[in-house]
Design an enzyme around this catalytic site. Structure first.
Site, short mmCIF file in Angstrom:
data_model
loop_
_atom_site.label_atom_id
_atom_site.label_comp_id
_atom_site.label_asym_id
_atom_site.label_seq_id
_atom_site.Cartn_x
_atom_site.Cartn_y
_atom_site.Cartn_z
N ARG A 45 60.79 -20.31 44.07
CA ARG A 45 59.90 -21.42 44.27
C ARG A 45 60.74 -22.92 44.48
O ARG A 45 60.52 -23.69 45.12
CB ARG A 45 58.76 -21.56 43.48
CG ARG A 45 57.26 -21.27 44.12
CD ARG A 45 56.18 -21.34 43.08
NE ARG A 45 56.65 -20.94 41.78
CZ ARG A 45 55.88 -20.18 41.01
NH1 ARG A 45 54.45 -19.92 41.58
NH2 ARG A 45 55.92 -19.89 39.76
N VAL A 130 56.22 -0.05 34.09
CA VAL A 130 55.52 0.60 32.81
C VAL A 130 56.68 0.97 31.60
O VAL A 130 57.65 1.39 32.13
CB VAL A 130 54.83 1.95 33.20
CG1 VAL A 130 54.38 2.63 31.91
CG2 VAL A 130 53.89 1.83 34.28
N GLY A 132 58.95 -1.06 30.41
CA GLY A 132 60.46 -1.96 30.49
C GLY A 132 61.65 -0.76 30.84
O GLY A 132 61.52 0.01 31.74
N ILE A 134 62.09 1.95 29.39
CA ILE A 134 62.05 3.61 29.13
C ILE A 134 61.92 4.27 30.51
O ILE A 134 61.19 3.99 31.24
CB ILE A 134 60.71 3.89 28.22
CG1 ILE A 134 61.00 2.75 26.94
CG2 ILE A 134 60.82 5.09 27.88
CD1 ILE A 134 59.55 2.78 26.26
N GLY A 185 58.91 -15.88 20.74
CA GLY A 185 58.67 -15.44 22.08
C GLY A 185 58.37 -14.17 22.71
O GLY A 185 58.38 -13.82 23.75
N ASP A 199 47.24 -6.00 30.08
CA ASP A 199 48.37 -5.45 30.50
C ASP A 199 48.52 -4.13 30.05
O ASP A 199 49.03 -3.24 31.00
CB ASP A 199 49.49 -6.33 29.46
CG ASP A 199 50.79 -5.72 30.05
OD1 ASP A 199 51.56 -6.18 30.89
OD2 ASP A 199 51.42 -5.00 29.11
N LYS A 203 49.25 -0.66 32.78
CA LYS A 203 49.96 0.46 32.79
C LYS A 203 49.59 1.84 32.67
O LYS A 203 49.84 2.74 32.97
CB LYS A 203 51.01 0.02 31.78
CG LYS A 203 51.79 -0.92 31.69
CD LYS A 203 52.29 -1.65 30.44
CE LYS A 203 53.29 -2.81 30.90
NZ LYS A 203 53.56 -3.40 29.45
#
Lengths: 437, 437
Positions: A45, A130, A132, A134, A185, A199, A203
């Site tokens: 952006r 799904v 990350g 893995i 974080g 979330d 998944k």
């Protein structure tokens, strides 16, 4: 050596790592693919926004629509539905292979996108969507393609696992553990999508669709977050050698009317502390799969983060690029079949019910009678009298924790409703489902 | 719908399950592949031998050489080198895709077989050769193809994991735990290949070759079994919050002379009890992978057994069959590169040394001096005086357990050799390497 042109959409946490790896490891990747992967541009952006990684300024453009044209591979890491969806459709139309990590988009528009990709004869890959880093989608789709998956239990949201793990190890309340996750974080300023289970639900829908060779709709996922889980619940679970995890569960069931179907649900779940998923700490993810022949499998790793998620994206990119180099038609996905999405009421499970009850004779008999009426049998019942705090009214005078045997969710829910209406019951403190026993 | 002809070589524990699934699940498999998988025949030594599964007698033949001709897919589950090797070469020559679970063959003749398959443009798949049901080879080859694996730690032999887990949970001696494993059918009458680490070494060589994109030779694997592990070692490990596992380890290293290379080794290893591999109990297997971007991953499941291993075989069969149905050229494996196989002496590790020493002043000083001479620093030293058994001579008068900091294997080994020569040291009870800290 040939060159494959790669367009990258988005340069956030994951996108910047993908760009870094494409540039830094260009020689290694070329050797593995058999062609150079040329990063042709990065659509953002704001070209001048600060980035995690220093990247050549000339790669950036705000014109995503032009960037996706005439590319071999388009990597979409914008997140959200639009403009991601339109740009992916545009990339497919122009014959590009698409790699995305966009779980929300795949969970809601996956069916349409696959159909378009199939029609155009191009590949659509989304391992990063799904859990990350893995590798879970490819093993389900390929390695287990000769088996029948019966159940999938996934810790697929690192934020909620971190919060529950903190509560379990330190005795913290939910709000304090959430604060700790935000400070580190792990949780966003607006943590709703994580802590309400949304979330994980997206998944879960993707895992269910692949595991059961069907198209599962996100709307059919029952979803309950972790905001009501208290330090008392965690402590009671610990006493009973259990641990509370937020699981996305997809399982094959036969409903009471004989319909075979799939239940997909997300809720806080009590697991025995000896279950392999119980050893998944911090922000790690893991997916536990049960199959007819393979038995129990588990896949463990980092479910989020820039570099780990980028690893999954690059795995898809290299696999797709190898296929492009080899040539030949793109293989069709396994044949889909229609299978019913079952409502929560069709599930068989076990409840752990926490009750604040009056400390007087006859209470247990009244409660036990309700269980009997609904045909639900009790496995364990444990009463704690809080004499020390009864006066202050901080804790219930008497707290009951009842674990049931497995029974239909409908009967269990009806039991809780009737118990709630009893005059000797001050309140239902918590209702948690138990799995993996 | 087209038909793909499948030949099965071998009908033991795994082969009979593969035949069962091909027959029982024929419709499901056809739907997933897009073509029927027709089991054309099963080659065995004795047609009338008893089998685990009842199968149509007309499928059996003793003429394997004729069976492998003109088939689309040949599944080799004979084990051992010959006649498996010749039959696979014959199948490749006739243009068949080959699926095998033969770790010994792949670890020793893999390079020749890949070359032949590549030349003939056919696929050679062997997911079942490592860690049974666990999808590990495909994730390494495909999912992690855009990342750089730095280390692999695998519990890849269920028999030895069962034995060590029994010793850990019951305090049993090695011989008794081995007997228990044999009674349960986890260990064979001749357990040599398992307990001496040879089976794990073959799997380690295969994992190393795929993880580091090279051809690793079985002869380059350092191999040490679990026969010398005692109940005392296990108890001492427990005291120190460690657990002993037989690991196949493959890792990228830079030797002292600057050579980058790979060390592959199998030996009993001390791991912190909090390490994810420490939670792998019984006969289960797990492979722990560390990669530059993905971080830590673990793959867990059943490493042996008829149905679990058959699941991995069928996964390869369905994937290969889908590719045959789609048509087009078979994709080449990732480009191989040459990378040095480093000897054990080049490894950096940490030792846990158990010593039976004289209970007299000055002993510790003498031992500590030897560590200092070799530049090895001591992390912890723990002395146990066995007054109760000293008279009977059953246990050492004084037992020392020393854990070192990480250092070069060569310096550690030299330290142990010098300590062994000290007159105040009655014997070196055990030397175990520590990883995962």
């Amino acid at each position: 050596m040939d060159t494959l042109k790669v367009a990258l959409l988005g340069c956030g946490n994951v996108g910047s790592q993908v760009a870094r790896i494409l540039l830094e490891d260009a020689d290694d990747l070329a050797a593995r693919v058999g062609a150079k992967l040329e990063l042709a541009g990065i659509a953002v952006r704001n070209v001048d926004a600060p980035r995690d990684v220093e990247l050549p300024r000339e790669l950036f453009t705000t014109d995503a629509e032009t960037l996706v044209k005439d590319k071999d591979i388009v990597i979409e890491l914008l997140g959200g539905i639009e403009p991601a969806r339109s740009l992916i459709l545009r990339a497919i139309d122009s014959g590009a292979t698409v790699v995305t990590g966009n779980k929300a988009l795949i969970a809601t528009n996956g069916q349409q996108l696959y159909a378009k990709a199939h029609e155009a004869g191009v590949r659509l890959a989304y391992e990063a969507a799904v859990a990350g880093a893995i590798p879970i989608l490819r093993p389900i789709r390929e390695s287990l393609s000769g088996d029948r998956i019966t159940r999938v239990l996934g810790i697929v949201n690192g934020t909620t696992n971190y919060i529950l793990d903190q509560m379990d190890s330190t005795g913290a309340q939910f709000a304090d553990a959430l604060k700790a996750a935000q400070d580190l974080g792990y949780a966003e300023a607006d943590p709703t999508a994580d802590i309400e289970g949304l979330d994980a639900a997206a998944k879960g829908a993707i895992l269910a669709s692949l595991s059961f060779h069907t198209d599962f709709n996100l709307d059919d996922v029952y979803c309950e977050g972790i905001t009501k889980v208290t330090a008392d619940d965690i402590a009671a679970a610990k006493d009973a050698q259990l641990v509370i995890k937020l699981l996305a569960i997809a399982e094959k069931l036969i409903a009471e009317d004989g319909t075979e179907g799939i239940s997909v649900r997300v809720h806080p779940t009590l697991l025995p502390r000896t279950h392999p998923l119980a050893a998944v700490h911090g922000a790690f993810n893991a997916v536990f799969v049960e199959a007819d022949n393979a038995g129990q499998l588990m896949f463990y790793g980092q479910g989020a983060g820039g570099a780990p998620t980028a690893s999954a994206v690059l795995g898809d990119v290299v696999s797709a690029a190898r296929a492009l180099v080899a040539g030949g038609p793109w293989r069709v996905e396994a044949t889909k079949r229609q299978i019913a999405a079952l409502p929560l009421s069709a599930v068989t499970t076990s409840y752990c019910i926490g009750l604040d009850v009056a400390d007087q004779p006859g209470v247990l008999a009244k409660i036990a009678q309700i269980f009997a009426t609904h045909g639900v049998s009790i496995e364990t019942m444990r009463q704690t009298i809080h004499t020390e705090t009864a006066a202050a009214g901080e804790k219930p005078a008497a707290e009951l924790r009842i674990v049931t045997h497995r029974g239909p969710e409908s009967a269990l829910a009806a039991t809780v409703a009737d118990i709630r209406a009893l005059d000797v019951v001050n309140s239902v403190i918590s209702v948690l489902r138990v799995e993996g026993v």
